[in-house]
Write a protein that holds these residues in place. Structure first.
Motif, PDB file in Angstrom:
ATOM      1  N   PRO A 204       9.527  -5.377  -5.219  1.00 28.98           N
ATOM      2  CA  PRO A 204       9.257  -4.258  -6.127  1.00 28.98           C
ATOM      3  C   PRO A 204       8.003  -4.475  -6.963  1.00 28.98           C
ATOM      4  CG  PRO A 204      10.916  -5.686  -7.081  1.00 28.98           C
ATOM      5  CD  PRO A 204      10.615  -6.218  -5.705  1.00 28.98           C
ATOM      6  N   VAL A 205       7.393  -3.377  -7.348  1.00 28.92           N
ATOM      7  CA  VAL A 205       6.343  -3.368  -8.357  1.00 28.92           C
ATOM      8  C   VAL A 205       6.986  -2.727  -9.577  1.00 28.92           C
ATOM      9  CG1 VAL A 205       4.073  -2.462  -9.004  1.00 28.92           C
ATOM     10  CG2 VAL A 205       4.516  -3.157  -6.639  1.00 28.92           C
ATOM     11  N   THR A 206       6.901  -3.404 -10.717  1.00 26.41           N
ATOM     12  CA  THR A 206       7.587  -2.922 -11.906  1.00 26.41           C
ATOM     13  C   THR A 206       6.608  -2.510 -12.987  1.00 26.41           C
ATOM     14  OG1 THR A 206       7.802  -5.186 -12.739  1.00 26.41           O
ATOM     15  CG2 THR A 206       9.644  -4.312 -11.470  1.00 26.41           C
ATOM     16  N   GLY A 207       7.097  -1.640 -13.868  1.00 24.96           N
ATOM     17  CA  GLY A 207       6.313  -1.190 -15.008  1.00 24.96           C
ATOM     18  C   GLY A 207       6.570  -2.065 -16.219  1.00 24.96           C
ATOM     19  N   PRO A 208       6.071  -1.615 -17.373  1.00 26.04           N
ATOM     20  CA  PRO A 208       6.157  -2.434 -18.578  1.00 26.04           C
ATOM     21  C   PRO A 208       7.588  -2.707 -19.057  1.00 26.04           C
ATOM     22  CG  PRO A 208       5.182  -0.290 -19.063  1.00 26.04           C
ATOM     23  CD  PRO A 208       5.346  -0.382 -17.584  1.00 26.04           C
ATOM     24  N   ASP A 209       8.519  -1.860 -18.720  1.00 26.25           N
ATOM     25  CA  ASP A 209       9.914  -2.070 -19.119  1.00 26.25           C
ATOM     26  C   ASP A 209      10.757  -2.598 -17.969  1.00 26.25           C
ATOM     27  OD1 ASP A 209       9.408  -1.123 -21.715  1.00 26.25           O
ATOM     28  OD2 ASP A 209       9.652   0.957 -21.034  1.00 26.25           O
ATOM     29  N   ASP A 210      10.107  -3.204 -16.987  1.00 29.02           N
ATOM     30  CA  ASP A 210      10.750  -3.751 -15.797  1.00 29.02           C
ATOM     31  C   ASP A 210      11.423  -2.702 -14.922  1.00 29.02           C
ATOM     32  OD1 ASP A 210       9.914  -6.355 -16.061  1.00 29.02           O
ATOM     33  OD2 ASP A 210      11.638  -6.963 -17.249  1.00 29.02           O
ATOM     34  N   GLU A 211      11.069  -1.421 -15.111  1.00 28.34           N
ATOM     35  CA  GLU A 211      11.585  -0.397 -14.210  1.00 28.34           C
ATOM     36  C   GLU A 211      10.756  -0.426 -12.936  1.00 28.34           C
ATOM     37  OE1 GLU A 211       8.246   1.901 -16.196  1.00 28.34           O
ATOM     38  OE2 GLU A 211       9.577   0.271 -16.724  1.00 28.34           O
ATOM     39  N   VAL A 212      11.398  -0.183 -11.805  1.00 25.59           N
ATOM     40  CA  VAL A 212      10.703  -0.195 -10.526  1.00 25.59           C
ATOM     41  C   VAL A 212       9.885   1.085 -10.417  1.00 25.59           C
ATOM     42  CG1 VAL A 212      10.966  -0.213  -8.018  1.00 25.59           C
ATOM     43  CG2 VAL A 212      12.469  -1.626  -9.441  1.00 25.59           C
ATOM     44  N   ILE A 213       8.570   0.908 -10.209  1.00 27.08           N
ATOM     45  CA  ILE A 213       7.678   2.066 -10.070  1.00 27.08           C
ATOM     46  C   ILE A 213       7.098   2.167  -8.673  1.00 27.08           C
ATOM     47  CG2 ILE A 213       7.107   2.187 -12.526  1.00 27.08           C
ATOM     48  CD1 ILE A 213       4.465   0.724 -11.837  1.00 27.08           C
ATOM     49  N   GLY A 214       7.417   1.197  -7.825  1.00 30.86           N
ATOM     50  CA  GLY A 214       6.918   1.204  -6.463  1.00 30.86           C
ATOM     51  C   GLY A 214       7.339  -0.056  -5.748  1.00 30.86           C
ATOM     52  N   GLY A 215       6.802  -0.253  -4.588  1.00 32.11           N
ATOM     53  CA  GLY A 215       7.128  -1.445  -3.829  1.00 32.11           C
ATOM     54  C   GLY A 215       6.070  -1.721  -2.783  1.00 32.11           C
ATOM     55  N   LEU A 216       6.037  -2.961  -2.342  1.00 32.08           N
ATOM     56  CA  LEU A 216       5.126  -3.373  -1.278  1.00 32.08           C
ATOM     57  C   LEU A 216       5.926  -4.090  -0.217  1.00 32.08           C
ATOM     58  CD1 LEU A 216       2.106  -4.940  -3.199  1.00 32.08           C
ATOM     59  CD2 LEU A 216       2.165  -2.760  -2.009  1.00 32.08           C
ATOM     60  N   SER A 217       5.481  -3.973   1.007  1.00 31.74           N
ATOM     61  CA  SER A 217       6.131  -4.733   2.074  1.00 31.74           C
ATOM     62  C   SER A 217       5.100  -5.199   3.082  1.00 31.74           C
ATOM     63  CB  SER A 217       7.214  -3.895   2.765  1.00 31.74           C
ATOM     64  OG  SER A 217       6.633  -2.848   3.510  1.00 31.74           O
ATOM     65  N   ILE A 218       5.482  -6.239   3.781  1.00 34.40           N
ATOM     66  CA  ILE A 218       4.689  -6.772   4.883  1.00 34.40           C
ATOM     67  C   ILE A 218       5.609  -6.757   6.090  1.00 34.40           C
ATOM     68  CG2 ILE A 218       3.461  -8.766   5.811  1.00 34.40           C
ATOM     69  CD1 ILE A 218       3.098  -9.729   2.885  1.00 34.40           C
ATOM     70  N   SER A 219       5.158  -6.169   7.177  1.00 31.51           N
ATOM     71  CA  SER A 219       5.994  -6.138   8.378  1.00 31.51           C
ATOM     72  C   SER A 219       5.152  -6.513   9.589  1.00 31.51           C
ATOM     73  CB  SER A 219       6.626  -4.761   8.575  1.00 31.51           C
ATOM     74  OG  SER A 219       5.626  -3.781   8.732  1.00 31.51           O
ATOM     75  N   GLY A 220       5.842  -6.970  10.611  1.00 36.75           N
ATOM     76  CA  GLY A 220       5.132  -7.337  11.823  1.00 36.75           C
ATOM     77  C   GLY A 220       6.095  -7.738  12.918  1.00 36.75           C
ATOM     78  N   PRO A 221       5.558  -7.955  14.098  1.00 35.48           N
ATOM     79  CA  PRO A 221       6.405  -8.351  15.220  1.00 35.48           C
ATOM     80  C   PRO A 221       6.971  -9.750  14.999  1.00 35.48           C
ATOM     81  CG  PRO A 221       4.091  -8.458  15.845  1.00 35.48           C
ATOM     82  CD  PRO A 221       4.144  -7.866  14.477  1.00 35.48           C
ATOM     83  N   LEU A 222       8.116  -9.988  15.577  1.00 36.07           N
ATOM     84  CA  LEU A 222       8.839 -11.247  15.433  1.00 36.07           C
ATOM     85  C   LEU A 222       7.962 -12.464  15.697  1.00 36.07           C
ATOM     86  CD1 LEU A 222      11.600 -12.515  14.884  1.00 36.07           C
ATOM     87  CD2 LEU A 222      12.139 -12.197  17.290  1.00 36.07           C
ATOM     88  N   ASN A 223       7.121 -12.401  16.716  1.00 39.47           N
ATOM     89  CA  ASN A 223       6.311 -13.575  17.058  1.00 39.47           C
ATOM     90  C   ASN A 223       5.243 -13.894  16.013  1.00 39.47           C
ATOM     91  OD1 ASN A 223       4.730 -11.326  17.777  1.00 39.47           O
ATOM     92  ND2 ASN A 223       3.638 -12.473  19.330  1.00 39.47           N
TER      93      ASN A 223
END
Length: 125
Positions: free
Chosen positions: A58-77
């Motif tokens: 998660p990406v959080t704001g000043p009050d620790d509320e979730v304002i977004g998110g990031l992910s990394i994905s890819g093939p198993l190998n």
């Protein structure tokens, strides 16, 4: 996400098995959510698409509320071993920590670029 919110999502959408690795029971879901909260990121290990792994934070704001998110994905190998277990989570958490410092009330937009060589660039537009 609190327990009540999880209950609402599960009762609305269910836990539908998409692959042999999909979490399809509430007990396992609760265990995985607990692990994700403790380490600061979640893991999708082929739960939606066979052969695809992802980590997200998660990406959080000043009050620790979730304002977004990031992910990394890819093939198993490309998402296995030390790279998947330590390197990519460290990069992801570093980037989300940087983004957490960018004020959500700012009129400027933050950006993040993760290059194929593993370089991370975070800044403002």
């Amino acid at each position: 996400m609190g327990s009540d919110a999880v209950d609402e999502v599960v009762s609305r959408h269910g836990l539908i098995r998409l692959t042999s690795k999909t979490i399809a029971d509430r007990e396992t879901l609760d265990e995985e959510l607990h692990k994700a909260r403790n380490r600061g990121y979640s893991i999708n290990d082929q739960g939606v698409i066979e052969g695809l792994r992802a980590i997200g934070a998660p990406v959080t704001g000043p009050d620790d509320e979730v304002i977004g998110g990031l992910s990394i994905s890819g093939p198993l190998n490309r998402m296995e071993g030390e790279r998947f277990e330590n390197d990519l989570p460290s990069l992801l958490l570093g980037v989300t920590n940087e983004l957490n410092l960018i004020s959500p009330t700012s009129k400027r937009t933050g950006f993040c670029i993760l290059t194929s060589s593993g370089e991370v660039h975070v800044g403002r537009l």
